[in-house]
Write a protein that holds these residues in place. Structure first.
Motif, PDB file in Angstrom:
ATOM      1  N   GLU A 194       1.175  -1.001   0.073  1.00 26.89           N
ATOM      2  CA  GLU A 194       0.052   0.452   0.393  1.00 26.89           C
ATOM      3  C   GLU A 194       0.945   1.516   0.068  1.00 26.89           C
ATOM      4  O   GLU A 194       0.433   2.580  -0.526  1.00 26.89           O
ATOM      5  CB  GLU A 194      -1.475   0.164   0.815  1.00 26.89           C
ATOM      6  CG  GLU A 194      -2.317  -1.051   1.271  1.00 26.89           C
ATOM      7  CD  GLU A 194      -3.091  -1.273   1.706  1.00 26.89           C
ATOM      8  OE1 GLU A 194      -3.388  -0.267   3.143  1.00 26.89           O
ATOM      9  OE2 GLU A 194      -3.676  -2.209   1.960  1.00 26.89           O
ATOM     10  N   LYS A 241       0.062  -2.473  -6.515  1.00 23.77           N
ATOM     11  CA  LYS A 241      -0.202  -1.672  -5.829  1.00 23.77           C
ATOM     12  C   LYS A 241      -1.359  -1.445  -5.629  1.00 23.77           C
ATOM     13  O   LYS A 241      -2.601  -1.239  -6.006  1.00 23.77           O
ATOM     14  CB  LYS A 241       0.870  -0.582  -6.191  1.00 23.77           C
ATOM     15  CG  LYS A 241       0.645   0.598  -5.626  1.00 23.77           C
ATOM     16  CD  LYS A 241       1.057   0.765  -4.731  1.00 23.77           C
ATOM     17  CE  LYS A 241       1.544   1.755  -3.546  1.00 23.77           C
ATOM     18  NZ  LYS A 241       0.438   2.651  -3.626  1.00 23.77           N
ATOM     19  N   GLY A 242      -1.772  -1.258  -4.246  1.00 20.66           N
ATOM     20  CA  GLY A 242      -2.681  -1.038  -3.126  1.00 20.66           C
ATOM     21  C   GLY A 242      -3.172   0.051  -3.242  1.00 20.66           C
ATOM     22  O   GLY A 242      -2.043   1.327  -2.786  1.00 20.66           O
ATOM     23  N   GLY A 243      -4.153   0.883  -3.611  1.00 15.97           N
ATOM     24  CA  GLY A 243      -4.491   1.953  -3.417  1.00 15.97           C
ATOM     25  C   GLY A 243      -3.678   2.953  -4.384  1.00 15.97           C
ATOM     26  O   GLY A 243      -2.861   4.562  -4.224  1.00 15.97           O
ATOM     27  N   GLU A 244      -3.839   2.578  -5.715  1.00 11.87           N
ATOM     28  CA  GLU A 244      -3.254   2.860  -6.816  1.00 11.87           C
ATOM     29  C   GLU A 244      -4.606   4.854  -7.019  1.00 11.87           C
ATOM     30  O   GLU A 244      -3.660   5.458  -7.958  1.00 11.87           O
ATOM     31  CB  GLU A 244      -3.336   2.875  -8.477  1.00 11.87           C
ATOM     32  CG  GLU A 244      -2.615   1.714  -7.745  1.00 11.87           C
ATOM     33  CD  GLU A 244      -1.521   0.989  -9.771  1.00 11.87           C
ATOM     34  OE1 GLU A 244      -0.615   0.985 -10.180  1.00 11.87           O
ATOM     35  OE2 GLU A 244      -3.039   0.759 -10.499  1.00 11.87           O
ATOM     36  N   THR A 245      -5.169   5.232  -6.868  1.00  6.98           N
ATOM     37  CA  THR A 245      -6.455   5.872  -7.052  1.00  6.98           C
ATOM     38  C   THR A 245      -6.749   6.869  -6.123  1.00  6.98           C
ATOM     39  O   THR A 245      -5.836   5.870  -4.995  1.00  6.98           O
ATOM     40  CB  THR A 245      -7.455   5.364  -7.342  1.00  6.98           C
ATOM     41  OG1 THR A 245      -8.261   4.716  -6.567  1.00  6.98           O
ATOM     42  CG2 THR A 245      -7.089   4.088  -8.655  1.00  6.98           C
ATOM     43  N   GLY A 287      -8.996   4.843  -4.110  1.00  8.12           N
ATOM     44  CA  GLY A 287      -7.942   3.671  -3.070  1.00  8.12           C
ATOM     45  C   GLY A 287      -7.089   4.108  -1.958  1.00  8.12           C
ATOM     46  O   GLY A 287      -7.001   3.363  -1.295  1.00  8.12           O
ATOM     47  N   THR A 294      -6.005   2.971   1.804  1.00  5.66           N
ATOM     48  CA  THR A 294      -5.374   2.609   2.533  1.00  5.66           C
ATOM     49  C   THR A 294      -5.408   3.391   3.979  1.00  5.66           C
ATOM     50  O   THR A 294      -4.627   2.894   4.706  1.00  5.66           O
ATOM     51  CB  THR A 294      -3.948   2.995   1.300  1.00  5.66           C
ATOM     52  OG1 THR A 294      -3.581   4.312   1.630  1.00  5.66           O
ATOM     53  CG2 THR A 294      -3.716   2.166   0.662  1.00  5.66           C
TER      54      THR A 294
END
Lengths: 482, 482
Positions: B224, B249-253, B256, B260
């Motif tokens: 994240e 990858k978490g939280g790309e936007t 998002g 995170t």
């Protein structure tokens, strides 16, 4: 609509709703697949077969056999021909003489083989049928499916029930797969057709027929190529103004177009031209079987909405991040809620191991709380009443132990979401992932279908479907304003 | 590598390969999930619990309980703490005093809650552990998994076997889901870790550890955010030059990234920056769990190739069109074969109901022929020997009746593809769709995993994976030329 077209529609109606069906050339080597598919058929079934070795097998199925179509005593509304290609012209002549309502040629080996003999035979049957206005479906196809009367093209297809979804496919495989996958997803077919090489009847004929069919509320199409593009798109625009039409185009790429030539003998036109034309006609473009199934399912079950502001509820922190990224990447909005929603959530939501901005991570408040189910109902209500939210999306059961390992504890939860789906006016989507247990996910999805809430198997498919729906309803809305 | 880093690695080695594990605070309300997960553990297991109500349940599991960590007689290599957040500082102090190899805090409620108390407590445990160089993993995570020695974080995880795939996840859900889905796909884990809020040990520490770990040949990561981006990308470049590293990858936007913050308390950096940095470091970017599983599986099982010219074999005409469109859209080539291949195919391939340019539609030659299995082997050999083809892709069992309804007839076919996979030097991919029967598809996939050929569930996932692999091997090849 021209006089000739009307006649075609009238005759197609007879073929789609036959009271008598004759199968020509079914045999042991195919497991008598055609006669078996007709076991539940609610009318008369005849066999036409001259090979004496096949007669005992046909008799065993309790079907009367004749040596030619003409020998059958009464009228024949629909013929399924599974004969060697060299015999096809004679069967066409017999169909004309017998004045049948329509004939489907399962037989292949025509222009799609790109051989002299195949091309010649295709021209012969097309000419014969064309001159006599015979409704020839195919060749190289599996023809008609009308579940209500038990007219099928495979034993695996459901029968006996009404449906609202029509399907038109140049490919027999896709006609079959759509109906079979649809059966697990709550998609009920009104009528479907696979039409192969389309030497007489083409996609436009079937589109006009299902466009006029009152039972059919939604139409899906898999098309490799059309003979008369101008006529097709004129009909598409007209039908799509009255009911949703989804189009999946096979042969969009240069390499794929080469494959359509070998498959149904058609030259597929450029994908870009189709893409623009589909959009201009107000139809919905989909790119594969999954998208077709997802979008039809959503058109049937998810309430219409033009808004794109989504409220997301996930069962763990990691999933809450991923579902949010996925919906945002699909072009949807994940806004903050109103202050009054947050005040209400603060009264019961446990933020240790959870969170409730948007997305919600509900593991602490739902899964680990004694009153989890009533908390879930409250959370859904907050989403329902929040003016910042147009659509509500809930993830169920990814991994959590107490639920995953005890299916019975799932029922009150399913009842809660089903109640919410009935009382909320907002579009509501459920996502049931299979990661933890494919078997449990499958069971849960079946239970949801029974409750009238088909679910989506992952975040991507749900997000893309919701976006496609919002775009469609937005387009319709704008059209209605003009 | 600096002296301090070496010490961290040495100490992580002790935590990843413990001979004794203590669980602090496990309880009935969680179903004693931690002690149960350790049932197959090949070392000593202790419980630390002061609540007398919990003691009978712990005794029932045959685990010795102590009132504090210090009371445990021997050394403790790894501690799992599942305690109220207010107790966390005292447990950290105990771990320091006991000189444990590492401690994982399942406990959550820290900075990710964005509350004063949560932020304060996080700072306290981070400071205590940091000063004492205690290997603190988390908090808000599920910690380590080492299947070979039975160290797990859920009962559903496999144990006892070696593996070659390392997994590093900021999210416990994704660490769990990857290992569980992987189990069905032939992905065997060497070691994995979920590290949550990363207040002491961060992604880089685990990346360096698994980078140096000889058992680990491939590393997957769900991240994240990182505390020290410069250090992370420096390590990533170094490790990725030696073994494949995949990053999700978490939280790309923007939305998002907000998620995170509520999940692990990290501020996710811009997706575009990450995308560029991952590429520059020679790592492989994936966008979701499916892509992670597919790509890891292909790295383990599919032979490496930099070529993108694909030979496609489908089981029906409709599927042959769709698989071709799908591979072409993914950026792969579907070229014609050489004339000598076509001459060889003409000797046995039945083009009535089939075709063999590229794609092949093999329904007539394989499914409806007496010598179908040997024909299949011949077709695969043609693809293998054709110089225009770099990779071979085969679709199995979509809908065809004789195969679908009789699983036993599948075995000779599975043997044939398994033999081909062993003797061919070209990358070979199998696609088993679930449309006709999810249960049969699942059974077939399991049999293929046993034979060392994991399959892909649809055309899109196979095509995208093959393209990702070709790009990766091409990059590696170019690097090696410099």
């Amino acid at each position: 609509m021209s006089k000739v077209a009307e006649t075609t529609l009238e005759k197609l109606d007879r073929a789609f709703n036959p009271r008598s069906v004759a199968v020509v050339g079914d045999k042991q080597a195919l497991g008598y697949m055609w006669l078996r598919s007709l076991i539940p058929f609610k009318g008369k079934v005849y066999s036409v077969q001259i090979d004496p070795n096949e007669l005992p097998g046909i008799a065993e199925l309790g079907v009367e056999n004749y040596l030619t179509l003409m020998d059958i005593p009464g009228p024949v509304d629909y013929v399924i021909a599974s004969v060697p290609r060299a015999v096809a012209p004679r069967i066409v002549e017999d169909c004309i003489q017998k004045k049948v309502g329509g004939v489907c040629f399962f037989t292949s080996g025509f222009a799609e083989t790109n051989t002299e003999e195949g091309i010649r035979l295709q021209r012969v049957i097309a000419d014969l049928a064309g001159k006599a206005s015979l409704n020839l479906i195919g060749p190289n196809c599996v023809g008609l499916y009308n579940p209500k009367i038990g007219l099928r093209h495979t034993e695996a297809q459901d029968y006996g029930e009404d449906g609202s979804v029509g399907f038109i496919a140049q490919s027999g495989t896709h006609a079959t797969l759509f109906t079979l996958v649809g059966q697990h997803e709550g998609i009920k077919i009104s009528k479907s057709v696979s039409y192969g090489n389309a030497v007489v009847l083409d996609s436009t004929d079937f589109l006009e027929y299902l466009g006029a069919d009152e039972e059919t509320k939604i139409i899906g199409m898999y098309i490799e190529g059309v003979k008369d593009g101008r006529r097709f798109f004129r009909s598409l625009r007209e039908v799509a103004s009255r009911k949703p039409v989804l189009i999946w185009k096979g042969g969009e790429t240069e390499e794929g177009a080469r494959a359509t030539a070998s498959h149904t003998g058609v030259l597929a036109e450029s994908g870009i031209v189709w893409q623009a034309a589909i959009k201009q006609c107000g139809a919905i473009k989909v790119d594969n079987l999954d998208e077709m199934v997802d979008t039809v399912k959503a058109l049937v079950y998810v309430k219409p909405a033009t808004g794109t502001r989504v409220g997301l509820i996930a069962m763990s922190g990691g999933q809450s991040v991923v579902v949010t990224d996925t919906f945002a990447k699909a072009g949807l909005k994940v806004p903050l809620l109103t202050q009054s929603s947050y005040q209400r959530l603060a009264t019961f939501f446990n933020i240790i191991g959870g969170s409730y901005r948007n997305p919600f991570d509900i593991s602490s408040t739902f899964l680990m709380a004694d009153n989890g189910v009533s908390n879930l109902a409250s959370m859904l209500d907050v989403m329902d009443q929040d003016p910042n939210i147009d659509c509500v999306v809930l993830e169920l059961f990814p991994v959590i132990r107490p639920l995953s390992q005890n299916p019975e504890t799932a029922d009150p939860i399913l009842d809660t979401v089903s109640d919410f789906n009935e009382r909320s006016e907002k579009p509501f989507m459920l996502i049931v992932t299979a990661a933890y247990s494919a078997a449990l996910a499958s069971e849960t999805r079946d239970k949801l279908v029974e409750r009238g809430i088909p679910s989506f198997p992952n975040f991507e498919r749900a997000a893309k479907t919701l976006k496609r729906l919002a775009d469609y309803y937005q387009f319709r809305h704008e059209q209605s304003q003009n």
